[in-house]
Motif scaffolding. Structure first.
Motif, PDB file in Angstrom:
ATOM      1  N   PHE A 155       1.064  -0.910   0.193  1.00  0.00           N
ATOM      2  CA  PHE A 155      -0.062  -0.098  -0.505  1.00  0.00           C
ATOM      3  C   PHE A 155       1.178   1.262   0.301  1.00  0.00           C
ATOM      4  N   VAL A 156       1.924   1.425   0.998  1.00  0.00           N
ATOM      5  CA  VAL A 156       2.527   2.161   0.489  1.00  0.00           C
ATOM      6  C   VAL A 156       3.294   2.477  -0.359  1.00  0.00           C
ATOM      7  N   ARG A 157       4.500   1.323  -0.985  1.00  0.00           N
ATOM      8  CA  ARG A 157       4.610   1.280  -2.228  1.00  0.00           C
ATOM      9  C   ARG A 157       4.368   1.654  -3.821  1.00  0.00           C
ATOM     10  N   TYR A 158       2.546   1.459  -3.752  1.00  0.00           N
ATOM     11  CA  TYR A 158       1.892   1.836  -5.068  1.00  0.00           C
ATOM     12  C   TYR A 158       0.492   2.843  -4.289  1.00  0.00           C
ATOM     13  N   GLN A 159       0.694   3.900  -3.438  1.00  0.00           N
ATOM     14  CA  GLN A 159      -0.562   4.415  -3.146  1.00  0.00           C
ATOM     15  C   GLN A 159      -0.700   5.739  -4.064  1.00  0.00           C
ATOM     16  N   SER A 160       0.285   6.120  -4.913  1.00  0.00           N
ATOM     17  CA  SER A 160       1.137   6.609  -5.752  1.00  0.00           C
ATOM     18  C   SER A 160      -0.295   6.444  -6.828  1.00  0.00           C
ATOM     19  N   LEU A 161      -0.532   5.247  -6.960  1.00  0.00           N
ATOM     20  CA  LEU A 161      -1.388   5.366  -7.700  1.00  0.00           C
ATOM     21  C   LEU A 161      -3.360   4.938  -7.659  1.00  0.00           C
ATOM     22  N   LEU A 162      -3.116   5.405  -6.444  1.00  0.00           N
ATOM     23  CA  LEU A 162      -4.639   5.370  -5.979  1.00  0.00           C
ATOM     24  C   LEU A 162      -4.974   6.705  -5.838  1.00  0.00           C
ATOM     25  N   LEU A 163      -3.835   7.343  -4.792  1.00  0.00           N
ATOM     26  CA  LEU A 163      -4.168   9.139  -4.283  1.00  0.00           C
ATOM     27  C   LEU A 163      -3.458   9.554  -3.999  1.00  0.00           C
ATOM     28  N   PRO A 164      -2.011  10.172  -4.761  1.00  0.00           N
ATOM     29  CA  PRO A 164      -0.812  10.593  -4.935  1.00  0.00           C
ATOM     30  C   PRO A 164      -1.089  11.935  -3.699  1.00  0.00           C
ATOM     31  N   LEU A 165      -1.617  12.072  -2.792  1.00  0.00           N
ATOM     32  CA  LEU A 165      -1.511  13.871  -2.037  1.00  0.00           C
ATOM     33  C   LEU A 165      -1.518  13.553  -0.707  1.00  0.00           C
ATOM     34  N   TRP A 166      -0.664  12.256  -0.296  1.00  0.00           N
ATOM     35  CA  TRP A 166      -0.865  12.515   0.790  1.00  0.00           C
ATOM     36  C   TRP A 166       0.086  11.651   0.639  1.00  0.00           C
ATOM     37  N   TYR A 167       1.529  10.970   1.809  1.00  0.00           N
ATOM     38  CA  TYR A 167       2.541   9.820   2.258  1.00  0.00           C
ATOM     39  C   TYR A 167       2.314   9.717   3.259  1.00  0.00           C
ATOM     40  N   PRO A 168       2.725   7.932   3.575  1.00  0.00           N
ATOM     41  CA  PRO A 168       2.285   7.119   4.886  1.00  0.00           C
ATOM     42  C   PRO A 168       3.621   7.982   6.103  1.00  0.00           C
ATOM     43  N   ARG A 169       4.209   7.753   6.671  1.00  0.00           N
ATOM     44  CA  ARG A 169       4.551   7.372   8.374  1.00  0.00           C
ATOM     45  C   ARG A 169       3.778   6.080   8.724  1.00  0.00           C
ATOM     46  N   LEU A 170       5.079   5.297   8.807  1.00  0.00           N
ATOM     47  CA  LEU A 170       5.187   3.799   9.862  1.00  0.00           C
ATOM     48  C   LEU A 170       5.897   3.886  10.886  1.00  0.00           C
ATOM     49  N   GLN A 171       5.791   3.942  12.209  1.00  0.00           N
ATOM     50  CA  GLN A 171       6.301   3.859  13.566  1.00  0.00           C
ATOM     51  C   GLN A 171       6.248   2.761  14.195  1.00  0.00           C
ATOM     52  N   ARG A 172       7.079   2.403  14.897  1.00  0.00           N
ATOM     53  CA  ARG A 172       6.667   1.096  15.691  1.00  0.00           C
ATOM     54  C   ARG A 172       6.399   1.698  17.449  1.00  0.00           C
TER      55      ARG A 172
END
Length: 339
Positions: free
Chosen positions: A110-127
């Motif tokens: 989802f993070v790798r290809y999210q630009s195909l869906l809605l490239p107006l935002w970006y994700p940050r994953l944290q633990r």
């Protein structure tokens, strides 16, 4: 004059209409709104809704969102659009996610290809403390469309977790941007948002070991191939806003001067300032946003002001408190009460 839209992509920016706008418009039409009013201000015609490969500029997508929200204000449209994404949308990325083996694999794709869906935002994953946090951040200035897009993404992800993992809603933690959380999340998903600086979803790391019910290697391979093909026509990209924020997150506590940031991104300082201004922001505003985000994350871990000041690059607690009051309109102690 350079267009702010060009910050999203060095090529002509485009979104796939059938992925980002068709479901939203169809929901509005079913509600009784006239399609001509929904398409106002764009080069689209009613017949375009049937074109599967039609591409749409970022500007025109934001115009469509604005048109829809004027006729149908509130979060309901975003929830209904998310439901459509979850249950019957043919987009290869949405199909790919449900055929993954585990949640980590699905999130990675989802993070790798999210630009195909809605490239107006970006994700940050944290633990953090046995939890995984997914923070959603805008990749460029979204204006009045930002609440709709955030509602759409959070509704989709919350629904995806519940559908794939069969989880009780209270196990998903959501944080909100306001001290007046939207009632619709409790009504639609059973999730009660909490106050935070940015939109985030959190869940226990042990969920990652649970297999997804529709996992299928052959179907995953087919949809992944379609995603890779689609990515060639809609190349992934990072906006200047996103690139700057990622640089600042990486450099904390010693944030670079604006000239150093411009040099790191390969452009002259004057051009860098001009492009940020076209995005409706300044370098200082992005620095403040990053510091505020990190501060709220750290406050949730009960760090004292002295440690927060050092974490954010301030020489003493006084300067930190004064800066925090400018960002949030509250002192750290006041926000802690709300958190």
């Amino acid at each position: 004059m350079e267009s702010a839209l060009m910050l999203l992509c060095p090529h002509q920016p485009s979104l796939l209409f059938s992925a980002v706008a068709k479901d939203m418009l169809q929901c509005c039409v079913r509600r009784g709104f006239h399609l001509q009013k929904l398409l106002k201000g764009t080069p689209l015609f009613p017949a375009d809704l049937d074109q599967p490969r039609l591409k749409l500029s970022v500007q025109h997508y934001l115009q469509l969102v604005d048109n829809c929200q004027k006729l149908w204000p509130g979060p309901e449209l975003a929830h209904l659009t998310a439901q459509s994404w979850l249950h019957h949308h043919p987009h290869p990325l949405l199909q790919l996610l449900q055929h993954c083996q585990t949640l980590p694999e699905a999130l990675l794709l989802f993070v790798r290809y999210q630009s195909l869906l809605l490239p107006l935002w970006y994700p940050r994953l944290q633990r953090q403390h046995g939890m995984v946090r997914l923070e959603l951040r805008p990749a460029l200035q979204l204006g009045a469309a930002r609440p709709f897009i955030e509602h759409l993404l959070c509704s989709f992800l919350t629904g995806f977790f519940q559908r794939e993992l069969g989880l009780a809603p209270e196990k998903i933690s959501m944080t909100w941007l306001s001290d007046n959380p939207d009632w619709s999340y409790s009504l639609e998903w059973g999730v009660q948002p909490q106050l935070a600086a940015n939109w985030t979803l959190s869940w226990p790391t042990h969920w990652h070991r649970q297999p997804l019910p529709l996992a299928c290697a052959s179907r995953k391979k087919l949809q992944l191939s379609w995603c890779q093909t689609l990515q060639q026509s809609l190349p992934p990209c990072q906006g200047l806003w996103q690139q700057t924020e990622q640089l600042l997150f990486a450099q904390l506590p010693e944030l670079p001067a604006q000239e150093q940031a411009a040099q790191h991104l390969g452009m002259a300082l004057s051009r860098y300032k001009r492009l940020l201004a076209q995005q409706g922001c300044s370098y200082q505003q992005l620095c403040d946003q990053v510091r505020f985000s990190v501060a709220c994350d750290a406050m949730a871990q009960a760090l004292p002001n002295r440690q927060l000041a050092l974490l954010l690059g301030y020489s003493d607690e006084h300067n930190f408190r004064r800066a925090f009051k400018r960002w949030a309109g509250l002192l750290p102690s006041q926000l802690r009460v709300l958190l």
